[in-house]
Design a protein around this motif. Structure first.
Motif, PDB file in Angstrom:
ATOM      1  N   GLU A 182       0.831  -1.222   0.000  1.00  0.00           N
ATOM      2  CA  GLU A 182       0.000   0.000   0.000  1.00  0.00           C
ATOM      3  C   GLU A 182       0.857   1.262   0.000  1.00  0.00           C
ATOM      4  OE1 GLU A 182      -1.986   3.445   1.550  1.00  0.00           O
ATOM      5  OE2 GLU A 182      -0.589   2.273   2.756  1.00  0.00           O
ATOM      6  N   ALA A 183       1.929   1.258   0.790  1.00  0.00           N
ATOM      7  CA  ALA A 183       2.789   2.442   0.856  1.00  0.00           C
ATOM      8  C   ALA A 183       3.488   2.685  -0.475  1.00  0.00           C
ATOM      9  CB  ALA A 183       3.826   2.265   1.972  1.00  0.00           C
ATOM     10  N   ALA A 184       3.819   1.614  -1.178  1.00  0.00           N
ATOM     11  CA  ALA A 184       4.526   1.754  -2.452  1.00  0.00           C
ATOM     12  C   ALA A 184       3.597   2.119  -3.604  1.00  0.00           C
ATOM     13  CB  ALA A 184       5.265   0.455  -2.774  1.00  0.00           C
ATOM     14  N   SER A 214      -2.601   7.320   0.595  1.00  0.00           N
ATOM     15  CA  SER A 214      -3.616   8.267   0.113  1.00  0.00           C
ATOM     16  C   SER A 214      -3.878   9.363   1.138  1.00  0.00           C
ATOM     17  CB  SER A 214      -4.912   7.524  -0.228  1.00  0.00           C
ATOM     18  OG  SER A 214      -5.454   6.891   0.910  1.00  0.00           O
ATOM     19  N   LEU A 215      -3.808   9.021   2.435  1.00  0.00           N
ATOM     20  CA  LEU A 215      -4.008  10.030   3.462  1.00  0.00           C
ATOM     21  C   LEU A 215      -2.928  11.100   3.380  1.00  0.00           C
ATOM     22  CD1 LEU A 215      -5.417  11.168   5.951  1.00  0.00           C
ATOM     23  CD2 LEU A 215      -4.141   9.531   7.357  1.00  0.00           C
ATOM     24  N   TYR A 216      -1.687  10.674   3.246  1.00  0.00           N
ATOM     25  CA  TYR A 216      -0.585  11.635   3.111  1.00  0.00           C
ATOM     26  C   TYR A 216      -0.804  12.518   1.879  1.00  0.00           C
ATOM     27  CZ  TYR A 216       4.116  13.562   2.786  1.00  0.00           C
ATOM     28  OH  TYR A 216       5.176  14.434   2.716  1.00  0.00           O
ATOM     29  N   GLN A 217      -1.149  11.908   0.765  1.00  0.00           N
ATOM     30  CA  GLN A 217      -1.313  12.659  -0.479  1.00  0.00           C
ATOM     31  C   GLN A 217      -2.446  13.671  -0.385  1.00  0.00           C
ATOM     32  OE1 GLN A 217      -1.804   9.300  -3.142  1.00  0.00           O
ATOM     33  NE2 GLN A 217       0.334   9.388  -3.812  1.00  0.00           N
ATOM     34  N   ASN A 259      -7.568  10.129  10.952  1.00  0.00           N
ATOM     35  CA  ASN A 259      -7.501   9.051   9.969  1.00  0.00           C
ATOM     36  C   ASN A 259      -6.207   8.257  10.036  1.00  0.00           C
ATOM     37  OD1 ASN A 259     -10.037   9.113   8.264  1.00  0.00           O
ATOM     38  ND2 ASN A 259      -9.451  11.263   8.234  1.00  0.00           N
ATOM     39  N   ALA A 260      -5.186   8.797  10.709  1.00  0.00           N
ATOM     40  CA  ALA A 260      -4.010   7.975  10.994  1.00  0.00           C
ATOM     41  C   ALA A 260      -4.426   6.779  11.842  1.00  0.00           C
ATOM     42  CB  ALA A 260      -2.949   8.798  11.726  1.00  0.00           C
ATOM     43  N   SER A 261      -5.405   7.002  12.711  1.00  0.00           N
ATOM     44  CA  SER A 261      -5.946   5.903  13.516  1.00  0.00           C
ATOM     45  C   SER A 261      -6.915   5.050  12.699  1.00  0.00           C
ATOM     46  CB  SER A 261      -6.658   6.459  14.750  1.00  0.00           C
ATOM     47  OG  SER A 261      -7.255   5.419  15.494  1.00  0.00           O
TER      48      SER A 261
END
Length: 316
Positions: A14-16, A103-106, A154-156
């Motif tokens: 997912e991270a990649a 996606s959260l970071y983006q 949403n990190a949680s």
């Protein structure tokens, strides 16, 4: 091939790669499919003319059935693919679709860039994709505050909680959690239509997030290396309207030295929410970038914990 190792592999995928846009355009996303199923149940069972308790029971029945379907499907897949590395890889790929760290970071980063350039129109458009409040009513501080709150909460909900339940119960665990969380997102609202029908789903989501939310707050506090983050988290988390979201949000407020939450508008409705870290300054665009750095550091801490748990499972 333990459950925690499966989550590590899923998270790496997912991270990649995330959920590629071309794939979404062709088949949408598992959460979208599940949301459509919930909507079908809701349209059929949530009748305004029914008494409150009947609507609550119908919502509870629909919620349990939807969760059971998602969990049973995951159990079947896990059982069918449990005996090979190829099966492990397929399970990891499926589980990766139920995580949202990339996606959260983006999404949050897409708010920081126009806000830093003082393009409020673009910033409001970007923040509207991640929050429910009326973006037209948000000034620069309001946009920054909404983005940071969404990142912390949403990190949680989108990362730590699904990893937590997946590390314990494998693919069925992450599927069941995502079903619960999606039910809360779709029907767990405090409005006239959903207060009764979605009441059970909302309470179940609260229970499922008790440990992950507090763990997320702790990870944010550790990542910041600021004692004030832990102090403010413990002091202010209970002020939040949610029994869980206040923990990561208060930790983030203390870590950044800003105030979060506070009054906000949802359409025509004004919600008088109390402040977290009320004596601090309002956040700005630079604080969104600081929050994103803390988010990455907190996830690195989570990865270390998950790796340690995987090693423990391997030894059992």
């Amino acid at each position: 091939m333990t459950a925690a190792l499966l989550m590590l592999a899923a998270w790496a995928i997912e991270a990649a790669f995330g959920w590629p846009g071309w794939l979404y355009r062709r088949v949408r996303h598992p959460v979208v499919w599940f949301g459509a199923l919930i909507g079908w149940f809701e349209r059929g069972l949530n009748r305004p003319g029914f008494p409150h308790w009947v609507r609550y029971l119908c919502g509870a029945l629909a919620s349990l059935l939807a969760i059971a379907l998602a969990t049973a499907l995951a159990l079947l897949v896990a059982h069918a693919l449990s005996d090979s590395w190829m099966g492990f890889a397929i399970q990891a790929a499926i589980a990766s679709s139920l995580l949202a760290s990339r996606s959260l970071y983006q999404h949050v980063a897409s708010v920081a860039a126009p806000l830093l350039a003082s393009d409020l129109c673009a910033a409001r458009k970007a923040v509207s994709l991640i929050v429910g409040r009326d973006p037209a009513q948000l000034d620069k501080a309001g946009i920054a505050r909404a983005s940071i709150e969404s990142l912390a909460e949403n990190a949680s909900d989108g990362v730590i909680a699904p990893l937590f339940w997946g590390a314990i119960f494998g693919l069925p665990g992450i599927a069941a959690y995502k079903a619960i969380n999606t039910l809360d997102s779709v029907i767990g609202h405090r409005n006239e239509r959903h207060a009764a029908f979605g009441g059970f789903a909302a309470r179940l989501d609260d229970v499922a997030n008790i440990v992950p939310a507090r763990l997320t707050g702790l990870l944010i506090g550790i990542a910041s290396a600021e004692l004030s983050a832990h102090r403010i988290m413990v002091r202010d988390a209970k002020r939040h309207r949610s029994p869980n979201a206040g923990w990561p949000e208060a930790a983030m407020a203390g870590a950044l030295g800003v105030r979060l939450s506070g009054p906000r508008l949802y359409g025509d409705r004004r919600s008088e929410e109390p402040w977290l870290n009320p004596d601090a300054r309002d956040p700005g665009s630079v604080d969104i970038r600081r929050a994103l750095r803390l988010y990455i550091l907190a996830l690195m801490g989570a990865a270390l914990l998950l790796t340690g748990f995987a090693l423990m499972q391997e030894g059992l």
